[in-house]
Design an enzyme around this catalytic site. Structure first.
Site, PDB file in Angstrom:
ATOM      1  N   CYS A   1       3.096  -3.343   4.029  1.00  0.00           N
ATOM      2  CA  CYS A   1       2.202  -2.241   4.413  1.00  0.00           C
ATOM      3  C   CYS A   1       2.890  -1.517   5.569  1.00  0.00           C
ATOM      4  O   CYS A   1       4.091  -1.718   5.772  1.00  0.00           O
ATOM      5  CB  CYS A   1       0.792  -2.732   4.740  1.00  0.00           C
ATOM      6  SG  CYS A   1       0.635  -3.819   6.155  1.00  0.00           S
ATOM      7  N   GLY A   2       2.181  -0.688   6.288  1.00  0.00           N
ATOM      8  CA  GLY A   2       2.844   0.093   7.329  1.00  0.00           C
ATOM      9  C   GLY A   2       3.477  -0.771   8.403  1.00  0.00           C
ATOM     10  O   GLY A   2       4.676  -0.696   8.670  1.00  0.00           O
ATOM     11  N   THR A   3       2.658  -1.610   9.026  1.00  0.00           N
ATOM     12  CA  THR A   3       3.175  -2.510  10.063  1.00  0.00           C
ATOM     13  C   THR A   3       3.403  -3.922   9.551  1.00  0.00           C
ATOM     14  O   THR A   3       4.084  -4.712  10.212  1.00  0.00           O
ATOM     15  CB  THR A   3       2.152  -2.636  11.211  1.00  0.00           C
ATOM     16  OG1 THR A   3       0.913  -3.115  10.650  1.00  0.00           O
ATOM     17  CG2 THR A   3       1.927  -1.292  11.903  1.00  0.00           C
ATOM     18  N   GLY A   4       2.776  -4.269   8.448  1.00  0.00           N
ATOM     19  CA  GLY A   4       2.784  -5.647   7.948  1.00  0.00           C
ATOM     20  C   GLY A   4       1.620  -6.459   8.503  1.00  0.00           C
ATOM     21  O   GLY A   4       1.343  -7.565   8.025  1.00  0.00           O
ATOM     22  N   ILE A   5       0.942  -5.925   9.503  1.00  0.00           N
ATOM     23  CA  ILE A   5      -0.115  -6.707  10.158  1.00  0.00           C
ATOM     24  C   ILE A   5      -1.310  -6.912   9.223  1.00  0.00           C
ATOM     25  O   ILE A   5      -1.785  -8.041   9.035  1.00  0.00           O
ATOM     26  CB  ILE A   5      -0.574  -6.025  11.467  1.00  0.00           C
ATOM     27  CG1 ILE A   5       0.576  -6.004  12.481  1.00  0.00           C
ATOM     28  CG2 ILE A   5      -1.773  -6.772  12.063  1.00  0.00           C
ATOM     29  CD1 ILE A   5       0.270  -5.164  13.728  1.00  0.00           C
TER      30      ILE A   5
ATOM     31  N   ASP B   1       0.868  -1.175   0.000  1.00  0.00           N
ATOM     32  CA  ASP B   1       0.000   0.000   0.000  1.00  0.00           C
ATOM     33  C   ASP B   1       0.911   1.234   0.000  1.00  0.00           C
ATOM     34  O   ASP B   1       2.143   1.119  -0.165  1.00  0.00           O
ATOM     35  CB  ASP B   1      -0.990  -0.029   1.186  1.00  0.00           C
ATOM     36  CG  ASP B   1      -0.316   0.127   2.540  1.00  0.00           C
ATOM     37  OD1 ASP B   1       0.942   0.214   2.597  1.00  0.00           O
ATOM     38  OD2 ASP B   1      -1.026   0.171   3.559  1.00  0.00           O
TER      39      ASP B   1
ATOM     40  N   MET C   1      -1.599  -6.745   5.969  1.00  0.00           N
ATOM     41  CA  MET C   1      -1.280  -7.605   4.820  1.00  0.00           C
ATOM     42  C   MET C   1      -1.183  -9.066   5.256  1.00  0.00           C
ATOM     43  O   MET C   1      -1.591  -9.969   4.514  1.00  0.00           O
ATOM     44  CB  MET C   1       0.036  -7.177   4.172  1.00  0.00           C
ATOM     45  CG  MET C   1      -0.039  -5.899   3.350  1.00  0.00           C
ATOM     46  SD  MET C   1      -1.070  -6.070   1.876  1.00  0.00           S
ATOM     47  CE  MET C   1      -0.408  -4.708   0.879  1.00  0.00           C
TER      48      MET C   1
ATOM     49  N   ARG D   1       8.964 -33.445  10.182  1.00  0.00           N
ATOM     50  CA  ARG D   1       7.973 -33.121  11.221  1.00  0.00           C
ATOM     51  C   ARG D   1       7.285 -31.790  10.948  1.00  0.00           C
ATOM     52  O   ARG D   1       6.135 -31.581  11.336  1.00  0.00           O
ATOM     53  CB  ARG D   1       8.625 -33.116  12.608  1.00  0.00           C
ATOM     54  CG  ARG D   1       9.629 -32.001  12.851  1.00  0.00           C
ATOM     55  CD  ARG D   1      10.318 -32.163  14.193  1.00  0.00           C
ATOM     56  NE  ARG D   1      11.112 -30.995  14.572  1.00  0.00           N
ATOM     57  CZ  ARG D   1      12.309 -30.694  14.085  1.00  0.00           C
ATOM     58  NH1 ARG D   1      12.859 -31.485  13.150  1.00  0.00           N
ATOM     59  NH2 ARG D   1      12.964 -29.632  14.487  1.00  0.00           N
ATOM     60  N   HIS D   2       7.990 -30.915  10.228  1.00  0.00           N
ATOM     61  CA  HIS D   2       7.379 -29.615   9.916  1.00  0.00           C
ATOM     62  C   HIS D   2       6.278 -29.756   8.871  1.00  0.00           C
ATOM     63  O   HIS D   2       5.279 -29.060   8.918  1.00  0.00           O
ATOM     64  CB  HIS D   2       8.447 -28.626   9.454  1.00  0.00           C
ATOM     65  CG  HIS D   2       9.518 -28.438  10.485  1.00  0.00           C
ATOM     66  ND1 HIS D   2       9.261 -27.895  11.713  1.00  0.00           N
ATOM     67  CD2 HIS D   2      10.834 -28.779  10.485  1.00  0.00           C
ATOM     68  CE1 HIS D   2      10.368 -27.881  12.438  1.00  0.00           C
ATOM     69  NE2 HIS D   2      11.335 -28.421  11.706  1.00  0.00           N
TER      70      HIS D   2
ATOM     71  N   HIS E   1      10.990 -23.928   8.666  1.00  0.00           N
ATOM     72  CA  HIS E   1       9.987 -24.640   9.467  1.00  0.00           C
ATOM     73  C   HIS E   1       8.559 -24.456   8.960  1.00  0.00           C
ATOM     74  O   HIS E   1       7.748 -25.362   9.064  1.00  0.00           O
ATOM     75  CB  HIS E   1      10.048 -24.169  10.929  1.00  0.00           C
ATOM     76  CG  HIS E   1      11.239 -24.687  11.660  1.00  0.00           C
ATOM     77  ND1 HIS E   1      11.376 -24.618  13.029  1.00  0.00           N
ATOM     78  CD2 HIS E   1      12.375 -25.293  11.209  1.00  0.00           C
ATOM     79  CE1 HIS E   1      12.535 -25.162  13.399  1.00  0.00           C
ATOM     80  NE2 HIS E   1      13.166 -25.565  12.305  1.00  0.00           N
TER      81      HIS E   1
HETATM   82  C1  RB5 Z   1      -2.039   2.469   6.633  1.00  0.00           C
HETATM   83  O1  RB5 Z   1      -2.091   3.648   7.344  1.00  0.00           O
HETATM   84  C2  RB5 Z   1      -1.780   1.299   7.574  1.00  0.00           C
HETATM   85  O2  RB5 Z   1      -2.883   1.075   8.390  1.00  0.00           O
HETATM   86  C3  RB5 Z   1      -1.438   0.041   6.805  1.00  0.00           C
HETATM   87  O3  RB5 Z   1      -0.346   0.304   5.998  1.00  0.00           O
HETATM   88  C4  RB5 Z   1      -1.051  -1.172   7.620  1.00  0.00           C
HETATM   89  O4  RB5 Z   1      -0.120  -0.854   8.596  1.00  0.00           O
HETATM   90  C5  RB5 Z   1      -2.152  -2.001   8.109  1.00  0.00           C
HETATM   91  O5  RB5 Z   1      -1.967  -3.002   8.804  1.00  0.00           O
END
Ligand code: RB5
Length: 149
Positions: free
Chosen positions: A66-70, A9, A72, A133-134, A99
């Protein structure tokens, strides 16, 4: 090594551009599925483009930023056959392949610097899945995935 699909993003775009330079420099082919400007976008719209291709086996691997990767990583792991790993250190990047046989690497563009991102990607590309095992453990995850469909 076959093509890697890559997308981000707006918050991940700067890192994505550096990752593309890095992949070119080590001779790894990629397809950039966007985003191609800094306007604010919704990360799922771009994550889907990579996750769908990996899910269908059209490309063996993907990278999402993305910003944090969370966001995505949450998105990508909704797709059948996708094992997306959010990483911010080199050890985890290696384990993600050895793994977990992760087929999508996810990085937080606002968290991880360019040098570290390059090392993590190199490590993930060079690592080999250990199987055994993995594999048995991944089969258990696949069974859950199929049960939900
Ligand atoms: C965008 O501001 C931010 O929320 C997005 O890049 C991402 O971090 C979501 O998890």
């Amino acid at each position: 090594m076959e093509k890697i699909a890559i997308a981000s993003d707006h918050a991940g775009r700067e890192l994505k551009e550096d990752i593309k330079e890095f992949l070119s420099s080590i001779g790894v082919e990629f397809m950039d599925l966007g985003v191609d400007n800094d306007n604010s976008v919704d990360y799922p719209d771009y994550g889907i483009l990579v996750a769908e291709r990996v899910s269908k086996g059209e490309v063996p691997r993907g990278i999402l930023v993305c910003g944090t990767g969370i966001g995505m990583s949450i998105l990508a792991n909704k797709f059948l056959n996708v094992r997306a790993a959010l990483v911010s250190d080199v050890y985890t990047a290696r384990m993600a392949k050895e793994h977990n046989n992760a087929n999508i690497l996810v990085i937080g563009g606002r968290i991880v610097g360019k040098g570290l991102a390059r090392e993590m990607i190199r490590t993930w590309i060079e690592a080999r899945f250990e199987g055994g095992r993995h594999q048995k453990r991944l089969d258990k995850i696949s069974a859950v995935e199929k049960k939900d469909k």
